[in-house]
Design a protein around this motif. Sequence first.
Motif, PDB file in Angstrom:
ATOM      1  N   ALA A 269      50.006  28.028  34.408  1.00 22.72           N
ATOM      2  CA  ALA A 269      48.851  28.654  35.621  1.00 22.72           C
ATOM      3  C   ALA A 269      49.219  30.113  35.821  1.00 22.72           C
ATOM      4  N   VAL A 270      48.273  31.087  35.679  1.00 16.60           N
ATOM      5  CA  VAL A 270      48.325  32.501  35.806  1.00 16.60           C
ATOM      6  C   VAL A 270      47.242  32.778  37.019  1.00 16.60           C
ATOM      7  N   LEU A 271      47.967  33.121  38.304  1.00 13.77           N
ATOM      8  CA  LEU A 271      46.950  33.342  39.283  1.00 13.77           C
ATOM      9  C   LEU A 271      46.784  34.713  39.603  1.00 13.77           C
ATOM     10  N   THR A 272      45.635  35.181  39.605  1.00 17.47           N
ATOM     11  CA  THR A 272      45.438  36.874  39.989  1.00 17.47           C
ATOM     12  C   THR A 272      44.905  36.934  41.339  1.00 17.47           C
ATOM     13  N   ALA A 273      45.732  37.335  42.394  1.00 21.37           N
ATOM     14  CA  ALA A 273      45.654  37.330  43.741  1.00 21.37           C
ATOM     15  C   ALA A 273      45.677  38.722  44.335  1.00 21.37           C
ATOM     16  N   ARG A 274      45.145  38.761  45.810  1.00 21.82           N
ATOM     17  CA  ARG A 274      45.573  40.047  46.406  1.00 21.82           C
ATOM     18  C   ARG A 274      46.001  39.531  47.683  1.00 21.82           C
ATOM     19  N   ALA A 275      47.078  40.342  48.220  1.00 17.58           N
ATOM     20  CA  ALA A 275      47.746  40.052  49.439  1.00 17.58           C
ATOM     21  C   ALA A 275      46.828  40.532  50.595  1.00 17.58           C
ATOM     22  N   THR A 276      46.673  39.624  51.691  1.00 13.38           N
ATOM     23  CA  THR A 276      45.852  40.033  52.629  1.00 13.38           C
ATOM     24  C   THR A 276      46.782  40.426  54.038  1.00 13.38           C
ATOM     25  N   GLU A 277      48.215  40.368  53.659  1.00 13.54           N
ATOM     26  CA  GLU A 277      48.978  41.093  54.554  1.00 13.54           C
ATOM     27  C   GLU A 277      50.324  41.627  53.915  1.00 13.54           C
ATOM     28  N   SER A 278      51.338  42.169  54.181  1.00 14.53           N
ATOM     29  CA  SER A 278      52.419  42.376  53.632  1.00 14.53           C
ATOM     30  C   SER A 278      53.192  41.369  53.634  1.00 14.53           C
ATOM     31  N   LEU A 279      53.607  40.813  52.388  1.00 11.16           N
ATOM     32  CA  LEU A 279      54.435  39.674  52.146  1.00 11.16           C
ATOM     33  C   LEU A 279      55.711  39.936  51.377  1.00 11.16           C
ATOM     34  N   THR A 280      56.834  39.015  52.009  1.00  8.82           N
ATOM     35  CA  THR A 280      58.201  39.008  51.565  1.00  8.82           C
ATOM     36  C   THR A 280      58.119  37.433  50.969  1.00  8.82           C
ATOM     37  N   ARG A 281      57.154  36.793  51.203  1.00  9.81           N
ATOM     38  CA  ARG A 281      57.211  35.187  50.755  1.00  9.81           C
ATOM     39  C   ARG A 281      55.890  34.646  51.039  1.00  9.81           C
ATOM     40  N   PHE A 282      55.489  33.749  50.083  1.00 12.63           N
ATOM     41  CA  PHE A 282      54.207  33.098  50.188  1.00 12.63           C
ATOM     42  C   PHE A 282      54.426  31.709  49.477  1.00 12.63           C
ATOM     43  N   ASP A 283      53.445  30.766  49.973  1.00 16.33           N
ATOM     44  CA  ASP A 283      53.365  29.604  49.443  1.00 16.33           C
ATOM     45  C   ASP A 283      52.396  29.033  48.300  1.00 16.33           C
ATOM     46  N   LEU A 284      52.727  28.101  47.515  1.00 16.85           N
ATOM     47  CA  LEU A 284      51.404  27.634  46.514  1.00 16.85           C
ATOM     48  C   LEU A 284      51.394  26.291  46.899  1.00 16.85           C
ATOM     49  N   ASP A 285      50.412  25.569  46.719  1.00 16.57           N
ATOM     50  CA  ASP A 285      50.384  24.009  46.990  1.00 16.57           C
ATOM     51  C   ASP A 285      50.670  23.381  45.656  1.00 16.57           C
ATOM     52  N   PHE A 286      51.497  22.684  45.675  1.00 17.10           N
ATOM     53  CA  PHE A 286      52.034  22.175  44.263  1.00 17.10           C
ATOM     54  C   PHE A 286      52.890  20.861  44.474  1.00 17.10           C
ATOM     55  N   GLU A 287      52.426  19.913  43.608  1.00 11.87           N
ATOM     56  CA  GLU A 287      53.388  18.538  44.214  1.00 11.87           C
ATOM     57  C   GLU A 287      53.608  17.761  42.822  1.00 11.87           C
TER      58      GLU A 287
END
Length: 474
Positions: free
Chosen positions: A83-101
Amino acid sequence: MRHIRQQSTRRSALLGRGAVVATVPVAVAALLATAGPAAAGTTGASGAGDPYFKLAGNGGYHVSHYGLTLAYDTASRHLDGTAVLTARATESLTRFDLDFEGLKVTGLTVDQVKADFSRSGQELVVTPRHALRKGQEFRVTVTYSGTPGPVTDPDGSLDGWIPTDDGAFVAGEPQGAMTWFPANNHPRDKASYDFTITVPENRTAVANGVYLGKRTAHGKTTYRWRQSEPMAAYLATATVGKFKVEQYTTRDGIKVYNAVDPREATDTARVLKKLPSVLEWESKVFGPYPFRAAGAIVDHAPDVGYALETQTRPVYDSAPSTSTLVHESAHQWFGDSVSLTSWKDIWLNEGFATYAEWLYSEQHGGDSAQETFDDLYSRGASDDLWDFPPADPGSGANIFDTPVYARGAMALHELRTAVGDPTFYRILRAWVTEHRAGHGTTAQFESLAERESGKNLDKLFQTWLYSEGKPNKP
């Protein structure tokens, strides 16, 4: 959401129960500036704030495009994915989550640089090598493998990647997208999609949007699909099976792709012949069809128990009735093009699609909407129709129950009665036009209805959308 033909704890309004190229304007990830150290940013929220599904979706970024490359072996039920996700940060981020189980992550990069990750339930927690700056576009690549399976919803039903005897029935509402690809899995976050799906050559893989073609080599066939218009993750599908395929273009230029399990072909043929006329009728009532493609996936999946309005191409667990075809097709306007902001507002999907069934019946020789309304209203005060108000189901366990569907449709009929047909249809068309490819809330619909009608409708909405129990006779 989904529409069931028989009584169950799920749904049915009357029975008590769809490669980035030049044509897709998706930007390529690039660093806008050298990111600072990890301490310079914040942690993206592990949920989008939905009151019913608190871990659904994630904060801190917006995904604009998913490129999904899948290989599914129907014998072993093993899935390999990238999976290749193209995204844009809406705040400065040192860490973020994806939903994946469920599936094993075998590699993860952010802008082609290896990133740290960990698993916590349905959360895939990503720590990039460099912090992401607010407004920065970035690309996340996740490789994964394993044997996918469904999740169990609060009402006990299954959704996600549901194995069948010849492949998989893939229907993700409300939670199941995370069973087969990492996502920002809340309707608030919509994106375009490209699918490349490889299966045994005697199987067909069907996804959303426009069919781009297939190629066969070494006993396997690869199918390519493109969904250009924004789509919520739960509306994505990659259903696999033995299908008879039919393709044509409607006189309005809509590319239709139907895939039908041969075991369901006889019972399906008569209904699917109506698809062009159903879409044409709904376009006249609601406004222009919102997508480039349409069709149906009719699987033989007796253990599923529902159909789902997967964008552009609803998936049916067996041969649908005409009313079910009308319902799932209406969702292309109400639910797919105009999406939810919160699962609490799901009556905006199901009440509207159910009322489309009533209107279709009324205009095609069946019961009038008033007759259907009266029949429902005749139910006693203890009937499950009155268990809770449609705009306030109370929990995720209730969002596919009778009040959301039938009483939601009753609210629309009361609105129609109060404002008259010309204004009512103007309200419906304004709703799908003003929120096309976006989102809506119950409050926004109420405001639009009052604006278009010039009437104070507070009492009507309070009675039919928010009040407990059976309303007084209208």
